[in-house]
Write a protein that holds these residues in place. Sequence first.
Motif, mmCIF file in Angstrom:
data_model
loop_
_atom_site.group_PDB
_atom_site.id
_atom_site.type_symbol
_atom_site.label_atom_id
_atom_site.label_comp_id
_atom_site.label_asym_id
_atom_site.label_seq_id
_atom_site.Cartn_x
_atom_site.Cartn_y
_atom_site.Cartn_z
ATOM 1 N N UNK A 49 0.646 -1.256 -0.108
ATOM 2 C CA UNK A 49 -0.118 -0.100 0.303
ATOM 3 C C UNK A 49 0.676 1.016 0.201
ATOM 4 N N UNK A 50 2.570 1.381 0.120
ATOM 5 C CA UNK A 50 3.050 2.260 0.143
ATOM 6 C C UNK A 50 3.767 2.805 -1.230
ATOM 7 N N UNK A 51 3.569 3.942 -1.022
ATOM 8 C CA UNK A 51 3.794 4.706 -2.370
ATOM 9 C C UNK A 51 5.079 5.279 -2.318
ATOM 10 N N UNK A 52 6.147 4.198 -3.008
ATOM 11 C CA UNK A 52 7.601 4.494 -3.207
ATOM 12 C C UNK A 52 7.305 6.156 -3.124
ATOM 13 N N UNK A 53 8.691 7.094 -2.640
ATOM 14 C CA UNK A 53 9.214 8.229 -3.298
ATOM 15 C C UNK A 53 9.538 8.387 -4.440
ATOM 16 N N UNK A 54 10.463 8.028 -5.061
ATOM 17 C CA UNK A 54 10.507 7.824 -6.209
ATOM 18 C C UNK A 54 8.989 7.070 -7.517
ATOM 19 N N UNK A 55 8.239 6.390 -7.225
ATOM 20 C CA UNK A 55 7.482 6.003 -7.686
ATOM 21 C C UNK A 55 6.319 7.104 -8.090
ATOM 22 N N UNK A 56 5.903 7.857 -9.410
ATOM 23 C CA UNK A 56 4.977 8.448 -9.242
ATOM 24 C C UNK A 56 3.566 8.591 -10.166
ATOM 25 N N UNK A 57 3.908 7.270 -10.056
ATOM 26 C CA UNK A 57 2.293 6.233 -10.369
ATOM 27 C C UNK A 57 1.635 5.905 -8.901
ATOM 28 N N UNK A 58 0.951 5.814 -8.179
ATOM 29 C CA UNK A 58 -0.193 4.886 -7.360
ATOM 30 C C UNK A 58 0.224 3.926 -7.106
ATOM 31 N N UNK A 59 0.118 2.739 -5.740
ATOM 32 C CA UNK A 59 1.366 0.980 -6.290
ATOM 33 C C UNK A 59 -0.600 1.142 -6.797
ATOM 34 N N UNK A 60 -0.689 0.300 -7.408
ATOM 35 C CA UNK A 60 -2.027 -0.945 -8.131
ATOM 36 C C UNK A 60 -3.118 -1.109 -6.730
ATOM 37 N N UNK A 61 -2.188 -1.165 -5.557
ATOM 38 C CA UNK A 61 -3.345 -2.058 -4.148
ATOM 39 C C UNK A 61 -4.052 -0.627 -3.838
ATOM 40 N N UNK A 62 -3.787 0.751 -4.253
ATOM 41 C CA UNK A 62 -4.108 2.011 -3.685
ATOM 42 C C UNK A 62 -5.727 2.320 -4.836
ATOM 43 N N UNK A 63 -4.895 1.457 -5.762
ATOM 44 C CA UNK A 63 -5.757 1.792 -7.018
ATOM 45 C C UNK A 63 -7.282 0.547 -7.352
ATOM 46 N N UNK A 64 -6.814 -0.412 -6.997
ATOM 47 C CA UNK A 64 -7.795 -1.197 -5.991
ATOM 48 C C UNK A 64 -8.988 -1.085 -4.869
ATOM 49 N N UNK A 65 -8.242 -0.269 -3.900
ATOM 50 C CA UNK A 65 -8.741 -0.115 -3.086
ATOM 51 C C UNK A 65 -9.450 1.064 -3.380
ATOM 52 N N UNK A 66 -9.799 1.772 -4.168
ATOM 53 C CA UNK A 66 -10.227 2.909 -4.281
ATOM 54 C C UNK A 66 -11.548 2.444 -5.370
ATOM 55 N N UNK A 67 -11.485 1.791 -6.347
ATOM 56 C CA UNK A 67 -12.501 1.038 -6.982
ATOM 57 C C UNK A 67 -12.788 -0.094 -6.286
ATOM 58 N N UNK A 68 -12.885 -0.413 -4.964
ATOM 59 C CA UNK A 68 -13.282 -1.747 -4.506
ATOM 60 C C UNK A 68 -14.250 -0.319 -3.588
ATOM 61 N N UNK A 69 -13.762 0.226 -3.292
ATOM 62 C CA UNK A 69 -14.362 1.552 -1.991
ATOM 63 C C UNK A 69 -15.494 2.135 -2.365
ATOM 64 N N UNK A 70 -15.107 2.709 -3.793
ATOM 65 C CA UNK A 70 -16.217 4.266 -4.394
ATOM 66 C C UNK A 70 -17.890 2.850 -5.375
ATOM 67 N N UNK A 71 -16.864 1.776 -5.414
ATOM 68 C CA UNK A 71 -17.878 0.294 -6.695
ATOM 69 C C UNK A 71 -19.247 0.327 -5.103
ATOM 70 N N UNK A 72 -18.498 0.196 -4.125
ATOM 71 C CA UNK A 72 -19.223 0.063 -2.475
ATOM 72 C C UNK A 72 -20.009 1.061 -2.707
ATOM 73 N N UNK A 73 -19.382 2.267 -2.625
ATOM 74 C CA UNK A 73 -21.043 3.456 -1.804
ATOM 75 C C UNK A 73 -21.955 3.307 -2.974
#
Lengths: 655, 219
Positions: A280-304
Amino acid sequence: MSVDILRTTEGIEQHKPLMNEGIGVAAEQTESTKVARNSGPRKSPSAPNFHEKTYAGHSMSEPTLLRNCNGDNLLNLGDNLSFNDRDANLSVINLYDDEVISRQMDDFEDNNDEDSQQNVDSDEGNTPTMSMLQNNCNGSETEHLDRYGFKKQNNFITVEEYNKWWKDYSQYCIRRKHKWKLLLAKSGLPMDNDSPNRFPSRSEKLKRYVRKGIPAEWRGNAWWYFARGQEKLTKNKGLYDKLLQKMDDLLKKKKKKKPMQDLDIIERDLNRTFPDNIHFQRETFQLDEPPMIKSLRRVLVAFSLYNPKIGYCQSMNFLAGLLLLFMDEEKAFWMLVIITSRYLPGVHNVNLEGVNVDQGVLMLCVKEYLPEIWPFIAPLHKRSPINLGNSKYNFGKNEFLYRLPPITLCTASWFMSCFVGVLPIETTLRVWDCLFYEESHFLFKASLAILKLSEQTLLKNRPQRVLRHYSLSNGNYHSKDLRINQDESEMEVFQVIQSFPKHLINPNDIFDKVIFKKRVALNRLDQDEIDRCRKYVTTQRQRYKNYNEIVGSNLHHDDDEINDSNAQKNDLLSNGPQDYGSINNENNEEQISGAASDMKVNSNNRIGNDLVNNALSSEVYGFKKSLSGVHWNNSIKEKVRQMRKKRGKDDDVLL
Amino acid sequence: MFQFKLVLLGDSSVGKSSIVHRFVKDSFDDFRESTIGAAFLSQTIKIRDTSSDSTEDTVIKFEIWDTAGQERYKSLAPMYYRNANAALVVYDITQQDSLSKAQNWVNELKNKVGDEDLIICLLGNKLDLCDSSDNGDKRAVMTDEAKVYAEEQDLLFYEVSAKTGQGVKDVFQSIGEKLYQIKKEEMLSKKGRQAASAKDSVNVKLQRPSTNDPTSCCY
Ligand SMILES: Nc1nc2c(ncn2[C@@H]2O[C@H](COP(=O)(O)OP(=O)(O)OP(=O)(O)O)[C@@H](O)[C@H]2O)c(=O)[nH]1
Ligand SMILES: [Mg+2]
C-alpha cells in the motif's frame, strides 16, 4: 522461478488478477499499463501469491533449504525465491521459512489424532519436531516485513519479540497446514496446485480446524467459500463492472462539478490504509500510485455506489484493504458487501446505530459471561434521574444499553474494522477465519476473550475501581470526588482496553486461554443468542429513544423545572447514595413502573405515558442457560470459584 | 500535578492525529492510519507560575481524546467532550471547507457544553504548505478570516504545522497555562468560601457541567 502462477477461480476470469491493472477506469489505464511494463512483470498485487511453492513438493534432502543460521534470521520474505527479482518477490511470500519440515512432520502428526478431544487444550507447540527445525536465512531488504508485507515492528511489538514468536508460530502453521491437507484428502477434495477452492462440509471438526487457523495461502479461497461469496457474485454477475463504469463517469464529471462527499473521504483514506504495508506504500520515486491503492479506490467507490445507505464509512478502508491482500478486487468487493450486511448489519450506516446496538449486546454479554470484568466497565453512577414534577424517574437496569459505557467508544472500533488494526495481523486473520465460518457471534466471542485476557492488566492498574463499585452501595462518598475519580478510572480502564489487544501477537492465546476453556462458558454463546440479543437491544434502544423524546418535550413544558441548570445536579445530590451502583440490584422494576404511573400527566402525553411505561417496564434479557436448567448466577459461580481457589483446591488456574 | 481533559475535533484528514502525535511523541508520519472511533493519549507539560514565589514548575497532565473526523462519527462526540476542559477545533488551512466544519464544531460546543470555562482553541493546520516564498502556496483560508472569527467567538487561535512541529508545543503550553490559571482561581475562591461557611459540603460550581443532551446515544 516463475511468478505467474495465479489462482484460478470460477467465473471471474475477467477480473482475475488485475494483471492488466485498472478495470474500467479508462483514464488511468494507459498510464498504469505503462508503469507495469516499465517495471517488468509485476505480480498481481491484489492477490499475493502465497503458494509459490508447495512445501510438500520438496524433498527433505534438498540442501539449499537446510542452511542453518542459529535461528536469528528466520523471517525473511521470499527467501527461497529468485533473488534477482525482488520486486516481484515482495508479494510472493514464503509463509513458513522452512519448507522441508512438513515432510518430517508426517510421521509425527499422523499419530496425533486430531479428533480426540484431549487435544483441544493441549499446547500445540510442544512437539518433538520443534527441535528438528532447521532454518534458512540470508540477508534481505524485506527482513523487517512479515509475510503479508506489514512491518513487523510497531509501537507495541519489537522485531525481536516478533521473531521470537514467529519462530514457533511458523512451525505451528506448517503443522496445521499439514493437517488441513490430510483433511482435504480424506474428504476427497482436490488441492488444485495448493489452491483448493472447495472445503469439507461443516462439522465440529472443521470448526476446530478453522479455529486453529486456515493456512494463510488458502485464506482467500476459504473465506470466499465459507461466506458463500460465489452465490452472491453469481446472482449479480456483471454488477461490479457496471459500478466501475458508473464510477468512471463520476470521476470524469468530478473535474467540473463539486465531488461527491464519499469520493472525497475515500480519497483521503486511501493513503491512510495500511501505510505500514509494502503493498500500500507509495515509494517516493514512484510517480504512479501503487496498484493496490487503485484497487482499494475502486472497491470502496463501487461499494458506496452500490449501497448509498452506507456509502463510505471510515473503517471500511481497512476491511477492503485486508480483503485485497487475499483475493482479487471483485471478490473483495462482494466480501465487503457480505461483511457489512450479513455480519455487521447497520454497523457502518450513516447513524452508526448498528454499532451502538452491537455495543449494547457486548455489554450484556460481558455482564452475563464475564461478571468479574463488568465492574470495570459498568457505569459507576447512573445519570441523574429525570425530574418530572415531584417524581423522579430512573431508567431501569438496562440504562447502559442506551447510555453506553465509555469503554464502548473503544470496542466500537473493534467491530467497525473487524479487529483490523486492533489486533496484530495474525490474530486478526484468525478472527476472520472464524468470522466467516461461524458468523458474527464470533466477533463477540473474540471481544469477550480479549476482555477476559485483559483482566490481570486491569487489576494491576486499578483495583480500586472494582472496590469502589461495590462500596458505593454502602454510600460513603462525595459526589464530586466520585465524579472526578470516576472519570479518571474510566480513562485508565479505557487506556488498558485500548492498548491491550495490540500485544496479542499469538492468535492461540485467545483460543487456548479463553475460548477453548470450558470454564469460561463462552461456548454457550452462539449465533442464535447474538441474533436474539441484537433484536432485544434494538428494541430497547428504540424505546429509550422514544422515551427520551417524550420526556424531553415534556421538560420543555416544565420550564421552571429544567431551566435551572442545577436542577439535575441538586437532584443528584439530594437523592443520596441509594441511586447509585445498584446495577446488579434486581428488585427495582416495580418501583420504577410504580413511579411512572405517578407521573404528572400533561394532556398531550398519553402516548408518551405508554411509551414511558413501555421503556421502564423493560424486561431483562434472558440468556440461554445451560442444560441443567438451574439458574446459576454467574457472580455466585465466581464467588464459589474464588472460595475454592482460596482453599487451594482449584488447580485449573486461569491464565 | 493537575490533570486536564482535552478533546480534538474537526473534519477528517485535517491532521488531528498528526498534531497529537507531534505533541506526544514529537514525530510525524506522512501517512498515518485514519482514526476509527477515537484514541486516547496523554502527555505532561511543565509550567512556571510567575506570580508565585515558588521556583518549582507545576506539572500538568493532558488527557487527550483524538476523535474520528468523518461526519457520521459526530453522534459519538458528546461522550468525548463531556467534562472536557479544553477543545482543539482543527481545520486544514488548505481546505476552505474544513473551516466551516470547524465552525460547526464551535457552535456545537457552545450550545451543548455551554461552559464559560471550557477553553476552545481554533487551530489551522498544515502551515508548512503555505510557504509563499515557494510557488506552491496552497493556502485556501486566509489567516485574517479565521482570526476575525476566533476573536468574535472568543477563541484562542493559532496556525500550526504538525509536519514541521511549528507552533504545536506553544498551543498546548498556552492552553495549559490558561487552565492552570482558572484552576488556581477556582481553588482560591473555594478556600475563601470554605472559610466563610465552615462546612461547605459540595461545591457544584467547581464541577464541569455535563452535556445535557438527552438525544445523544451515549454519555
Ligand atoms: N503537509 C502537512 N500534512 C499534514 C500535516 N498534518 C497532517 N498532515 C497530513 O494530513 C493527513 C491527515 O492527517 P491525520 O492526522 O491522519 O488527520 P486526522 O484529522 O486525524 O483525520 P481523521 O482521523 O480521519 O479524523 C495525513 O496524510 C498527514 O500526513 C501538516 O502539518 N502538514
Ligand atoms: Mg485521526
